[in-house]
Design an enzyme around this catalytic site. Structure first.
Site, PDB file in Angstrom:
ATOM      1  N   ALA A   1     -16.593  23.900  68.349  1.00  0.00           N
ATOM      2  CA  ALA A   1     -17.805  24.309  67.620  1.00  0.00           C
ATOM      3  C   ALA A   1     -17.922  23.614  66.263  1.00  0.00           C
ATOM      4  O   ALA A   1     -18.667  24.067  65.402  1.00  0.00           O
ATOM      5  CB  ALA A   1     -17.823  25.825  67.456  1.00  0.00           C
TER       6      ALA A   1
ATOM      7  N   VAL B   1      -7.761  22.856  72.781  1.00  0.00           N
ATOM      8  CA  VAL B   1      -7.860  23.723  73.965  1.00  0.00           C
ATOM      9  C   VAL B   1      -7.385  23.043  75.251  1.00  0.00           C
ATOM     10  O   VAL B   1      -7.318  23.684  76.301  1.00  0.00           O
ATOM     11  CB  VAL B   1      -9.280  24.330  74.140  1.00  0.00           C
TER      12      VAL B   1
ATOM     13  N   TYR C   1     -15.350  12.394  84.279  1.00  0.00           N
ATOM     14  CA  TYR C   1     -16.215  13.458  83.729  1.00  0.00           C
ATOM     15  C   TYR C   1     -16.976  14.177  84.848  1.00  0.00           C
ATOM     16  O   TYR C   1     -17.047  15.407  84.873  1.00  0.00           O
ATOM     17  CB  TYR C   1     -17.170  12.794  82.741  1.00  0.00           C
TER      18      TYR C   1
END
Ligand code: NAP
Length: 263
Positions: free
Chosen positions: A17, A68, A159
């Site tokens: 974010a 993450v 991706y």
């Protein structure tokens, strides 16, 4: 991490974010009364800018640095969030990277990084969030997919694989959690004006626009509003779906005959 709160403010965690879509989603959710955990990987200064935008609008947020794609760091982040807030209402798995390379010359590292950041990260975060959400019989997970999962883009085998797998992951998890009060959705943007895409060469931008029936890219705040809506109680009948926001491209491509030759 913030002081422990009394547990009455809803809490949303948004991964990645510090800029782009993640920032817009964090600002939007904070504006709707969520205490937002603003996760970022490297860019503290940009993450602080997200925090200031939230605070300027009267919202509440906390920064948390964690990669993450690393299960140990994800575990530490969620443990800190649970300790401070004792609840998690919304998880937005937004963090993602691209490492576009044609398959013939794609390096193993580019494959590994994209799979770890765009798919592994979602697994690690969901694994941590689901127990708490199911225990509370309340929670929403919004995974940020991509229209690249639905229409092939050369140079994106890594991706496209990660984002396609995300659809099956989310659908199946949604089914498992449906009886436990937890909803799981995918919001899949097409081209959106963020730092990820602004580096694209002008001719690529022109070419993408020519293939979008509505003739425009999305803005981060448009995606953010959709995420906030689907995470809200107003959308409590939605789970397992993929909501595609791409100016009609994947739905209308064939009818419009917009397939570019030679791709
Ligand atoms: P972006 O501008 O490149 O921002 C990516 C964000 O993810 C940054 O905040 C970055 O943090 C964070 N991040 C990356 N790897 C991370 C990790 N391992 N751990 C924690 N944070 C990490 O990208 P974006 O365009 O906003 O894209 C956001 C999501 O939307 C991605 O999942 C992307 O695949 C998806 N999407 C984007 C578009 C588009 O056109 N922009 C289209 C379809 C889907 P740091 O700055 O701290 O490194």
């Amino acid at each position: 991490m913030a002081e422990p709160d009394r547990g009455d403010t809803p809490v949303a965690l948004v991964t990645g974010a510090s800029r782009g879509l993640g920032r817009a989603i964090a600002v939007e959710l904070a504006g709707r009364g969520q205490h937002v955990i603003v996760n970022y990987k490297t860019n503290r200064r940009e993450a602080e800018e997200t925090l200031s935008q939230i605070k300027e609008r009267g919202g509440a947020a906390t920064l948390f640095q964690a990669d993450v794609s690393r299960p140990d760091q994800v575990q530490a982040m969620f443990q800190a969030v649970f300790k401070a807030h004792r609840r998690l209402d919304i998880l937005v798995n937004n963090a993602g990277i691209t490492r576009d390379e044609y398959f013939l010359t794609m390096r193993q590292q580019s494959w590994d990084e994209v799979i770890a950041s765009d798919l592994g990260a979602v697994l690690y975060c969901c694994k941590m969030a689901v127990g708490l959400m199911a225990g509370a019989r309340r929670g929403v997970i919004v995974n940020i997919g991509s229209s690249s999962a639905l229409s092939a883009r050369p140079g994106q085998v890594n991706y496209g694989t990660a984002k396609s797998a995300l659809l099956g992951f989310s659908r199946t998890l949604a089914r498992e959690l449906a009886g436990k009060g937890v909803r799981v959705l995918v919001v899949a943007p097409g081209f959106t004006a963020t730092p990820m895409t602004e580096a694209l060469p002008r001719e690529v931008i022109r070419e993408t626009l020519a293939r979008i029936p509505l003739g425009r890219w999305s803005l981060p705040r448009e995606i953010a509003r959709a995420v906030a809506f689907f995470a809200s109680d107003a959308a409590r009948c939605y789970s397992g779906q993929t909501i595609v926001i791409d100016g009609g491209r994947t739905a209308l491509e064939q009818e419009y005959g917009l397939q570019v030759q030679g791709e």
